[in-house]
Design a protein around this motif. Sequence first.
Motif, short mmCIF file in Angstrom:
data_model
loop_
_atom_site.label_atom_id
_atom_site.label_comp_id
_atom_site.label_asym_id
_atom_site.label_seq_id
_atom_site.Cartn_x
_atom_site.Cartn_y
_atom_site.Cartn_z
N ASP A 264 -18.98 9.40 41.60
CA ASP A 264 -17.85 9.79 42.45
C ASP A 264 -18.11 11.18 43.02
N GLU A 265 -17.24 11.55 43.94
CA GLU A 265 -17.32 12.92 44.46
C GLU A 265 -17.07 13.90 43.32
N LEU A 266 -17.69 15.05 43.45
CA LEU A 266 -17.61 16.03 42.37
C LEU A 266 -16.55 17.08 42.65
N GLU A 267 -16.17 17.73 41.57
CA GLU A 267 -15.27 18.88 41.64
C GLU A 267 -16.00 20.03 40.95
N ARG A 268 -15.97 21.18 41.55
CA ARG A 268 -16.57 22.35 40.92
C ARG A 268 -15.57 23.49 40.98
N ARG A 269 -15.44 24.19 39.85
CA ARG A 269 -14.48 25.29 39.78
C ARG A 269 -15.23 26.57 39.45
N VAL A 270 -14.74 27.68 39.96
CA VAL A 270 -15.32 28.98 39.61
C VAL A 270 -14.19 29.89 39.12
N ILE A 271 -14.46 30.60 38.06
CA ILE A 271 -13.49 31.61 37.59
C ILE A 271 -14.23 32.92 37.39
N TYR B 19 -11.10 29.36 41.81
CA TYR B 19 -11.02 28.45 42.94
C TYR B 19 -11.71 27.13 42.55
N THR B 20 -11.18 26.04 43.10
CA THR B 20 -11.75 24.73 42.82
C THR B 20 -12.18 24.05 44.12
N TRP B 21 -13.43 23.65 44.17
CA TRP B 21 -13.92 22.85 45.30
C TRP B 21 -13.81 21.37 44.91
N THR B 22 -13.36 20.56 45.83
CA THR B 22 -13.24 19.13 45.55
C THR B 22 -14.04 18.36 46.60
N LYS C 35 5.70 21.42 36.24
CA LYS C 35 5.47 20.01 36.57
C LYS C 35 4.40 19.88 37.64
N GLU C 36 4.48 20.71 38.66
CA GLU C 36 3.49 20.68 39.74
C GLU C 36 2.10 21.00 39.21
N ALA C 37 2.05 21.99 38.31
CA ALA C 37 0.75 22.41 37.77
C ALA C 37 0.12 21.28 36.96
N VAL C 38 0.94 20.55 36.24
CA VAL C 38 0.42 19.47 35.40
C VAL C 38 -0.14 18.34 36.26
N LYS C 39 0.45 18.17 37.48
CA LYS C 39 -0.03 17.13 38.38
C LYS C 39 -1.43 17.43 38.88
N GLN C 40 -1.80 18.71 38.91
CA GLN C 40 -3.11 19.11 39.42
C GLN C 40 -4.00 19.46 38.24
N PRO C 41 -4.90 18.55 37.84
CA PRO C 41 -5.68 18.77 36.62
C PRO C 41 -6.54 20.02 36.66
N SER C 42 -6.96 20.45 37.86
CA SER C 42 -7.84 21.62 37.92
C SER C 42 -7.09 22.93 37.82
N SER C 43 -5.78 22.85 37.77
CA SER C 43 -5.03 24.10 37.71
C SER C 43 -4.98 24.64 36.30
N GLY C 44 -5.52 23.90 35.37
CA GLY C 44 -5.57 24.45 34.02
C GLY C 44 -4.72 23.69 33.04
#
Lengths: 310, 233
Positions: free
Chosen positions: A172-179, A219-222, B60-69
């Motif tokens: 699938d398409e990837l997701e990459r995050r940077v902190i 930031y997260t790239w999708t 709730k919004e944050a939980v919907k977005q898995p990449s938000s932590g």
Amino acid sequence: MTKKFLPCILAALLCLTSLVLPIAAEDTYALNIDFMFNNGPVGGAQFSVYRAIEPKDDAFALTDAFAGYTVDLPEDADDPRWSVIAETLAAYVARDGITPDASGMTDAGGVLRLTGLEGGVYLIIGETVILGDVMLLPKPMIVSLPYTDAEGNVYFDFTVEPKCENRPIPSDELERRVIKIWKDDGNETLRPHEITVQLLCDGDIFDERTLNEENGWGYTWTGLDAAHRWQVAEKEVPDEYTVEITQEGITFTVTNTCDNPPPPPPPPPSTLPQTGMMWWPVPVLFGAGILFCVVGAAAYVIRGKKNEKT
Amino acid sequence: MSFAVKRMKKRKNAAGVVLISIGMILIASALALTVYNIWDDSRAGAEANEVLEQLDEVIKEAVKQPSSGSTDLQSPGVVVDQVGPPAYEEYIPDYLLNPGKNMPSVIIDGRRYIGKLDIPSLNISLPVTDECTLTLLKKSPGRYSGSVYLHNIVICGHNYASHLGRLKNILVGDTVIFTDVDGNVFEYSVSEIVTIPGTGVEEMKAGDDWDLTVFTCNKGGKARITVRCVLKK
């Protein structure tokens, strides 16, 4: 004289101990890269080696080609941070297209032999390999030539076995995050308000993003194409900081460290916050009020009776 | 009866009237303060509830977005040692990769909030501001020091009945839950309840056998009812 070590990353760290010995026995050295996956050799894998670090005044220093990268080299040869340094420098090598000191492709037996190498500490970077329905991504590693093992044996012809990550293809398409992590206790005022990170696609700059307090330094790239190798580099390392970049899961962590001594902390407050309501005056006021009323009434009554008598 | 004598008697009667008047004023002040306290308590509760509603939406919004932590809310209290070697495509919450990170926050009505505090046994659910000043504490509890991710957060709140006034009734073993604005849920168990003097600044932060501390003033306001909690494994 060849010796194989597993896991190879430990070998890479251990071999750095050779730097404490003088490099004098031979002028050039040989490095064998033995690339295996699932106990089988992987042929046709492209590897490049870069003489990135050299011993200098009983310590380590970046060579001229890498001098522009502000990484903090460990003092100890067996410091686990060497693997982080390898990963960090690999991203910059990819971005800046640094010319390798030697490179080649593994043969059918999965071995690449590089000879005529000068003494020093080498960064080994492998290209992505497609093997059937699996994509192999060799992990960057660092190795010293010549290599000295724990018993003090010196090897002028040394073999490493790079580790690799693998994932099925197609994917699938990837997701990459940077902190971003700041390690600068007490020196927070030195931080810039923002920094820029670059997402690299097979070494080319794919995207740049600004990280700051507002986006939580992340930031997260999708929607990234899974057929490519994705890396992250910090565009410019802030003054007085060094950089380290690591990847865990989908997240790249860019750590900027400042080793300036922290200023003394401000004196703490002498009391805890006042978290009480003003209830204590209620009984005091009420009691005093009752007392005044009683005394006043008594005075009024007694005086009234006295007045009647007189 | 001479005029002078009459005047003296009148004065002495007037002294009694003055004393009674002062007494009435003091009683009235006590009543007024009581009414104010009740009103202030009610106001503080209403304002905290308003913020809580908005904060719940943010979470709730944050939980919907898995990449938000966000982590799995069915598995609260995830700690570092429970995470195995990460798969190549696994999302690892930022706070596990960087426990020293600033706690994420949202600004609601001009104030910065870092999450919410729930104490089910006391029916308490309150927003928590990023810091605690006297002004902020009139709206909701706040962070006194530390971080949830570093296992050393100290939260303080007013002893309004609608805030942490019921903290004195908490029992060892009760559950305390902190949810950050990214939706990460940290579930604790009360391990100790102590009273610390108002000057016990160092004592409040001392010890490493707790992960979260909540405190509020006692009735007299001189000491702090302090609840130490440990993260549930």
